[in-house]
Design an enzyme around this catalytic site. Structure first.
Site, PDB file in Angstrom:
ATOM      1  N   SER A 164       0.854  -1.202   0.000  1.00 58.57           N
ATOM      2  CA  SER A 164       0.000   0.000   0.000  1.00 58.57           C
ATOM      3  C   SER A 164       0.880   1.239   0.000  1.00 58.57           C
ATOM      4  O   SER A 164       2.070   1.176   0.323  1.00 58.57           O
ATOM      5  CB  SER A 164      -0.872  -0.040   1.263  1.00 58.57           C
ATOM      6  OG  SER A 164      -1.274   1.240   1.648  1.00 58.57           O
ATOM      7  N   TYR A 177      -2.701  -0.419  10.464  1.00 54.16           N
ATOM      8  CA  TYR A 177      -2.720  -0.753   9.028  1.00 54.16           C
ATOM      9  C   TYR A 177      -1.430  -0.254   8.361  1.00 54.16           C
ATOM     10  O   TYR A 177      -0.794  -0.984   7.599  1.00 54.16           O
ATOM     11  CB  TYR A 177      -3.951  -0.118   8.384  1.00 54.16           C
ATOM     12  CG  TYR A 177      -4.106  -0.384   6.901  1.00 54.16           C
ATOM     13  CD1 TYR A 177      -4.622  -1.597   6.446  1.00 54.16           C
ATOM     14  CD2 TYR A 177      -3.743   0.572   5.955  1.00 54.16           C
ATOM     15  CE1 TYR A 177      -4.775  -1.841   5.085  1.00 54.16           C
ATOM     16  CE2 TYR A 177      -3.895   0.339   4.598  1.00 54.16           C
ATOM     17  CZ  TYR A 177      -4.407  -0.869   4.157  1.00 54.16           C
ATOM     18  OH  TYR A 177      -4.557  -1.116   2.811  1.00 54.16           O
TER      19      TYR A 177
HETATM   20  N1  LIG Z   1      -8.661  -0.433  -2.327  1.00 53.28           N
HETATM   21  C1  LIG Z   1      -7.530   0.261  -2.272  1.00 53.28           C
HETATM   22  O1  LIG Z   1      -7.472   1.452  -2.666  1.00 53.28           O
HETATM   23  C2  LIG Z   1      -6.281  -0.363  -1.737  1.00 53.28           C
HETATM   24  C3  LIG Z   1      -5.115   0.393  -1.724  1.00 53.28           C
HETATM   25  C4  LIG Z   1      -3.942  -0.180  -1.255  1.00 53.28           C
HETATM   26  C5  LIG Z   1      -3.919  -1.486  -0.820  1.00 53.28           C
HETATM   27  N2  LIG Z   1      -5.079  -2.199  -0.829  1.00 53.28           N
HETATM   28  C6  LIG Z   1      -4.988  -3.589  -0.370  1.00 53.28           C
HETATM   29  O2  LIG Z   1      -5.460  -4.433  -1.401  1.00 53.28           O
HETATM   30  C7  LIG Z   1      -6.020  -5.618  -0.821  1.00 53.28           C
HETATM   31  C8  LIG Z   1      -7.449  -5.805  -1.324  1.00 53.28           C
HETATM   32  O3  LIG Z   1      -8.199  -4.634  -1.020  1.00 53.28           O
HETATM   33  P1  LIG Z   1      -9.699  -4.418  -1.522  1.00 53.28           P
HETATM   34  O4  LIG Z   1      -9.867  -2.953  -1.675  1.00 53.28           O
HETATM   35  O5  LIG Z   1      -9.987  -5.305  -2.674  1.00 53.28           O
HETATM   36  O6  LIG Z   1     -10.495  -4.859  -0.213  1.00 53.28           O
HETATM   37  P2  LIG Z   1     -11.841  -5.704  -0.072  1.00 53.28           P
HETATM   38  O7  LIG Z   1     -12.340  -5.381   1.310  1.00 53.28           O
HETATM   39  O8  LIG Z   1     -12.725  -5.486  -1.229  1.00 53.28           O
HETATM   40  O9  LIG Z   1     -11.292  -7.200  -0.087  1.00 53.28           O
HETATM   41  C9  LIG Z   1     -10.623  -7.793   1.010  1.00 53.28           C
HETATM   42  C10 LIG Z   1     -11.010  -9.275   1.055  1.00 53.28           C
HETATM   43  O10 LIG Z   1     -10.274  -9.900   2.123  1.00 53.28           O
HETATM   44  C11 LIG Z   1     -11.154 -10.833   2.744  1.00 53.28           C
HETATM   45  N3  LIG Z   1     -10.733 -11.114   4.109  1.00 53.28           N
HETATM   46  C12 LIG Z   1     -10.821 -10.309   5.197  1.00 53.28           C
HETATM   47  N4  LIG Z   1     -10.383 -10.954   6.292  1.00 53.28           N
HETATM   48  C13 LIG Z   1     -10.001 -12.194   5.886  1.00 53.28           C
HETATM   49  C14 LIG Z   1      -9.479 -13.317   6.560  1.00 53.28           C
HETATM   50  N5  LIG Z   1      -9.249 -13.306   7.880  1.00 53.28           N
HETATM   51  N6  LIG Z   1      -9.205 -14.418   5.839  1.00 53.28           N
HETATM   52  C15 LIG Z   1      -9.441 -14.469   4.506  1.00 53.28           C
HETATM   53  N7  LIG Z   1      -9.934 -13.423   3.816  1.00 53.28           N
HETATM   54  C16 LIG Z   1     -10.223 -12.310   4.494  1.00 53.28           C
HETATM   55  C17 LIG Z   1     -12.519 -10.137   2.727  1.00 53.28           C
HETATM   56  O11 LIG Z   1     -13.585 -11.060   2.917  1.00 53.28           O
HETATM   57  C18 LIG Z   1     -12.510  -9.486   1.351  1.00 53.28           C
HETATM   58  O12 LIG Z   1     -13.083 -10.334   0.383  1.00 53.28           O
HETATM   59  C19 LIG Z   1      -5.927  -5.420   0.697  1.00 53.28           C
HETATM   60  O13 LIG Z   1      -4.746  -6.036   1.170  1.00 53.28           O
HETATM   61  C20 LIG Z   1      -5.836  -3.921   0.842  1.00 53.28           C
HETATM   62  O14 LIG Z   1      -5.219  -3.558   2.058  1.00 53.28           O
HETATM   63  C21 LIG Z   1      -6.261  -1.673  -1.277  1.00 53.28           C
END
Ligand SMILES: NC(=O)c1ccc[n+]([C@@H]2O[C@H](COP(=O)([O-])OP(=O)(O)OC[C@H]3O[C@@H](n4cnc5c(N)ncnc54)[C@H](O)[C@@H]3O)[C@@H](O)[C@H]2O)c1
Length: 281
Positions: A164, A177
């Site tokens: 991130s 985080y």
């Molecule tokens: N959306 C953004 O702008 C952004 C930016 C930087 C990094 N990220 C990172 O990208 C990744 C995906 O983000 P996203 O936006 O698609 O989030 P999201 O919330 O849409 O998806 C996260 C998924 O992780 C699953 N999850 C949560 N706890 C869990 C567990 N204990 N075991 C198994 N699965 C579990 C959830 O059910 C969900 O399906 C994450 O690591 C997030 O930190 C996202």
């Protein structure tokens, strides 16, 4: 709809967080270029929906329950995945996210906050959510790699971690985080070195700001308008907007393909519209 001229047949890919916004899209695009995908998530129903969509379009996908906080759950899942796929030679560690319980109310601590019962200051962040968010974003990656890279040490493989912008400079309000994502980038380098001699490449992708389930409430208010935090983000993003999910795919496919990135290991690629490069001045 973009078409990618790349062939990942022979790649059996396990993806955690595959029911989510980013990794669900990853699974769909990887299947389109010939990879077989194992979708792992704590939300099995949603992971199954994504798998059904992939299979209906001629791809190969299976959905599995896995809790990335539990090595036992991951080991059980690995056995099931191997029974269905035979082998896994690529792992994408994508499960993660923040939670309001691990978030301070204010960006800056102000005198008196510690005594004000209406304010959740740094001092009131509870122990359990802090640990959970740290574990969900960092420890989970270490545990999942222990469970899923076992089969790669003999014949090589590839691990891609989702980091991130917080790994470069922490965002306000979300200390656990931020620290965890910084640890993800650090661990990506450590693991790349550790596995270099057995043909396992380890890299990361650091997305800028993409709208997902976990951050929707931070980026938009109830009326669907940009929040003040969103305005700040966009004014610090030289390209002037949030990313579209498909703008992560080119980097993902490049890192997955050994012909394109076979000499690349131990890096984390920012895909951020310039956010990490901009000082704000
Ligand atoms: N959306 C953004 O702008 C952004 C930016 C930087 C990094 N990220 C990172 O990208 C990744 C995906 O983000 P996203 O936006 O698609 O989030 P999201 O919330 O849409 O998806 C996260 C998924 O992780 C699953 N999850 C949560 N706890 C869990 C567990 N204990 N075991 C198994 N699965 C579990 C959830 O059910 C969900 O399906 C994450 O690591 C997030 O930190 C996202």
């Amino acid at each position: 709809m973009k078409r990618y001229n790349i062939n990942l047949e022979g790649k059996n890919i396990a993806i955690t967080g595959a029911a989510g916004a980013i990794c669900g899209q990853f699974a769909i695009e990887l299947a389109k270029v010939g990879a077989k995908v194992a979708l792992l998530d704590i939300n099995l129903e949603k992971a199954q929906e994504v798998a059904d969509q992939i299979n209906a379009n001629g791809g190969f996908a299976r959905a599995y329950y896995a809790n990335v906080l539990s090595r036992e759950s991951l080991d059980e899942c690995y056995e099931k995945v191997i029974a269905d796929f035979g082998y896994i030679n690529l792992l994408i560690n994508g499960a993660g996210g923040n939670h309001p319980s691990a978030t301070t109310d204010k960006e800056y601590y102000e005198k008196g906050d510690i005594l004000d019962e209406t304010v959740k200051s740094f001092f009131e962040l509870p122990d359990a959510p802090i640990r959970k968010i740290f574990d969900l974003n960092f420890t989970s990656i270490l545990l999942t790699t222990q469970a899923f890279a076992k089969g790669m040490v003999e014949s090589g493989g590839n691990v891609i971690n989702i980091s991130s912008m917080n790994a470069y400079r922490p965002l306000t309000k979300i200390p656990a985080y931020s620290a965890a994502k910084s640890a993800v980038s650090n661990f990506t380098q450590w693991l790349a070195v550790h596995f270099a001699g057995v043909g396992i490449r380890v890299n990361g992708i650091a997305p800028g700001f993409f709208v997902g389930n976990q951050n929707r409430g931070l980026l938009y208010n109830d009326k669907g308008e940009l929040t003040p935090r969103s305005h700040k983000i966009i004014s610090h993003t030289p390209l002037g907007r949030f990313g579209e999910l498909d703008e992560l795919i080119g980097t993902l496919l490049w890192l997955c393909d050994d012909e394109f990135s076979g000499f690349v290991t131990g890096i984390v690629v920012p895909v951020d519209g310039g956010f990490s490069a901009y000082s704000g001045v």
